[in-house]
Write an enzyme that holds these catalytic residues in place. Structure first.
Site, short mmCIF file in Angstrom:
data_model
loop_
_atom_site.label_atom_id
_atom_site.label_comp_id
_atom_site.label_asym_id
_atom_site.label_seq_id
_atom_site.Cartn_x
_atom_site.Cartn_y
_atom_site.Cartn_z
N TRP A 101 0.82 -1.21 0.00
CA TRP A 101 0.00 0.00 0.00
C TRP A 101 0.85 1.26 0.00
CZ3 TRP A 101 -4.43 -1.04 -1.78
CH2 TRP A 101 -5.04 -2.26 -1.50
N ASP A 169 -1.21 6.80 6.50
CA ASP A 169 -2.33 5.93 6.13
C ASP A 169 -2.53 4.96 7.30
OD1 ASP A 169 -4.07 4.03 5.16
OD2 ASP A 169 -2.88 3.50 3.40
N LYS A 193 -11.85 -1.76 7.75
CA LYS A 193 -11.06 -2.70 8.53
C LYS A 193 -11.32 -2.54 10.02
CE LYS A 193 -7.45 -2.65 4.98
NZ LYS A 193 -7.61 -4.01 4.44
#
Length: 357
Positions: A101, A169, A193
């Site tokens: 990511w 993030d 999540k």
């Protein structure tokens, strides 16, 4: 049908109490005669939901008054573009690469302007978080970007760097533990999540930092658009924000981030102890000082045993234990909403599977 032992990486488990609450209000929210999904986003009923979610986030994370709380769309993937297009300017974006990511975030920034890599652990297949003294930040850095937790590789920052204009993030570990928000200029997190269902992205940002964004941006890609309109410039994902507010209420009832961290540490220790005491039958991917309390990744001695492990676990009601295709093996995502009982059952299964293998 009984509830599954849900270890999906995302969209992930939601608290059962939250699902029951949403079920009870699904067709008639607060005697409106409508579902939350049917309410106007300009209505008083929805405005209360929206503002309550913001208030709860501020409370749970002790967010300073000079920080904005935004509810956006497009997931973390859109943030990969919004961050550089707003803040890169004539400097460069400095990225710490700790997994897939963070690499994707860097790739999008490269399309906008200059970038540098402050540190990377790719040479060892992202099995660790670079140490703070390994960071090499360019003097001309507009910001430093990190990914706080890495779902695929099972690593997590244990301490954050003290640098200027830090951006993170936190899609997969926000609210899993107390956090000093003031160390960051901007935090973003897809909800699916640890915050709620997919569809809403939380952004927490220093108001003064937002005002330093580039001029003449596309309207929807300018953070100031959403800041000035309380995230209501266009129709927000109302049901996802409603569910987010219920998850935050649930977390508050659990005792907040300090209490949930205790539970998360307990869940993670159960699985890591099984791995460490298996004499190499289970092999954790992450180095011990970088282990995540949200995603536990491990391999078995062979592909055949891995397939057998996954097949037998599925028969027993375990879901989502397949490792990511890029590294294989197994992964247990044990986010806030995953009950301790589910993790206890998994640890018991892992022990019994090894004994008969």
């Amino acid at each position: 049908m009984e509830r599954s032992y849900n270890f999906n990486a995302g969209p992930a488990a939601l608290p059962l109490d939250v699902l029951k609450k949403a079920q009870s209000e699904l067709t008639n929210f607060k005697n409106s005669g409508m579902s939350v999904m049917e309410l106007s986003h300009r209505s008083k009923e929805y405005e209360e939901v929206h503002n309550r979610a913001q208030q709860l986030l501020r409370e749970l994370l002790n967010i300073p008054e000079n920080y904005e709380v935004l509810f956006l769309q497009g997931g973390a993937s859109l943030q990969f573009t919004m961050v550089p297009i707003n803040f890169l300017g004539n400097g460069n974006g400095s990225y710490v690469l700790t997994g897939s990511w963070s690499k994707k975030a860097l790739k999008e920034a490269e399309k906008i302007g200059k970038t540098t890599i402050a540190a990377t652990s790719e040479q060892t297949n992202f099995d660790r978080i670079p140490k703070l003294n390994e960071l090499s930040i360019d003097d001309n850095a507009s910001y430093v970007h990190i990914t706080s937790n890495n779902t695929i590789y099972g690593t997590q920052w244990q301490a954050f760097p003290t640098v200027e204009n830090l951006i993170a993030d936190m899609s997969s570990d926000i609210l899993c533990r107390p956090l000093d928000v003031s160390k960051f200029k901007l935090i973003y997190a897809g909800a699916q999540k640890n915050l709620g269902p997919s569809g809403v992205t939380v952004v927490i940002a220093d108001k003064n930092f937002l005002e330093k964004g580039a001029d003449n941006l596309p309207t929807m890609l300018d953070y100031r658009t959403h800041s000035k309109n309380n995230s209501l410039f266009n129709t927000p994902p109302t049901f996802a924000i409603y569910m987010l507010s219920l998850v935050l209420e649930w977390l508050k009832d659990q005792g907040g981030t300090e209490k949930i961290q205790e539970t998360n540490n307990q869940k993670a220790s159960l699985l890591y102890n099984v791995i460490d005491e298996s004499n190499g039958f289970y092999n954790g991917h992450a180095q011990k000082d970088s282990r995540s309390i949200m995603n536990v990744t491990f391999t078995l001695p062979s592909d055949d045993l891995t397939k057998q492990f996954l097949a037998e676990s599925k028969e027993l009601g375990f879901v989502g234990l397949n490792g990511h295709r890029s590294i294989g093996g197994c992964r247990a995502s044990i986010y806030n909403a995953v009950p301790l009982e589910s993790v206890e059952k998994l640890s018991e299964f892992m022990i019994s599977f090894q004994k008969k293998a």
